[in-house]
Design a protein around this motif. Structure first.
Motif, mmCIF file in Angstrom:
data_model
loop_
_atom_site.group_PDB
_atom_site.id
_atom_site.type_symbol
_atom_site.label_atom_id
_atom_site.label_comp_id
_atom_site.label_asym_id
_atom_site.label_seq_id
_atom_site.Cartn_x
_atom_site.Cartn_y
_atom_site.Cartn_z
ATOM 1 N N ARG A 1 0.829 -1.214 0.000
ATOM 2 C CA ARG A 1 0.000 0.000 0.000
ATOM 3 C C ARG A 1 0.861 1.259 0.000
ATOM 4 N NH1 ARG A 1 -2.837 1.065 4.325
ATOM 5 N NH2 ARG A 1 -1.889 -0.428 5.726
ATOM 6 N N LEU B 1 2.555 1.659 -3.443
ATOM 7 C CA LEU B 1 1.559 2.119 -4.414
ATOM 8 C C LEU B 1 1.201 3.589 -4.181
ATOM 9 C CD1 LEU B 1 -0.780 -0.999 -4.534
ATOM 10 C CD2 LEU B 1 0.326 0.053 -6.531
ATOM 11 N N LEU C 1 -5.032 4.968 0.134
ATOM 12 C CA LEU C 1 -4.221 3.778 0.386
ATOM 13 C C LEU C 1 -3.572 3.806 1.764
ATOM 14 C CD1 LEU C 1 -2.481 3.416 -3.092
ATOM 15 C CD2 LEU C 1 -4.236 1.913 -2.125
ATOM 16 N N SER D 1 -8.142 1.235 -3.531
ATOM 17 C CA SER D 1 -7.466 0.307 -4.446
ATOM 18 C C SER D 1 -8.335 -0.027 -5.653
ATOM 19 C CB SER D 1 -7.089 -0.983 -3.712
ATOM 20 O OG SER D 1 -6.177 -0.725 -2.675
ATOM 21 N N LEU E 1 -2.851 -3.397 -7.129
ATOM 22 C CA LEU E 1 -3.976 -2.716 -6.488
ATOM 23 C C LEU E 1 -5.025 -3.707 -5.994
ATOM 24 C CD1 LEU E 1 -4.227 0.307 -8.910
ATOM 25 C CD2 LEU E 1 -3.849 0.461 -6.428
#
Length: 147
Positions: free
Chosen positions: A33, A36, A84, A94, A140
């Motif tokens: 997370r 990302l 996130l 996500s 994701l």
């Protein structure tokens, strides 16, 4: 290609930090997370920086107001990245970011077909871009459903 590198390197660094005892990075889901989120903050920054004109050119001509679309997608990337980092919104963020990437994929196809550049570098060809997109969407989806 830079976002993929950021995702991979950040994931490795955060994972390694977790192995060294950094508590927050001891869960693989947090590593993913966070990596990302960092990647999406990076990609969102291009929507207002020197790369903005390149992103506007990527928008297929069928869509009106490519400048507005670039602004809106940048804002959505920022909101998704923030989501996130909030445990109660990870799943929604996500999934929304995955759907956003799928919705933006025609712009990547257009850019590849037109042989456009971003910051003076050629955009990846369709097979490479498709592979990168699959990695992003898979990451994701994994982030959405891992605890």
């Amino acid at each position: 290609m830079v976002p993929l590198i950021v995702l991979v390197v950040a994931s490795a660094v955060f994972w390694f930090a977790g192995r060294l005892g950094v508590t927050i990075f001891q869960q693989t889901s947090t590593v993913l997370r966070t990596a990302l989120g960092l990647m999406f903050f990076l990609t969102a920054s291009a929507h207002w920086g020197n790369r903005r004109r390149d992103l506007i050119r990527m928008v297929p001509p069928i869509f009106p107001r490519p400048d507005l679309l670039v602004t809106v997608t940048g804002l959505l990337e920022i909101l998704g990245a923030i989501g996130l980092f909030i445990p109660s919104t990870v799943e929604a963020a996500s999934i929304c970011l995955a759907l956003l990437l799928i919705a933006l994929f025609p712009a990547n196809i257009h850019a590849a077909r037109e042989k456009l550049t971003i910051a003076g570098r050629a955009v990846p060809g369709i097979p490479v871009r498709t592979g990168i997109q699959i990695v992003f969407v898979a990451a994701l989806v994994s982030a959405a459903f891992s605890k």
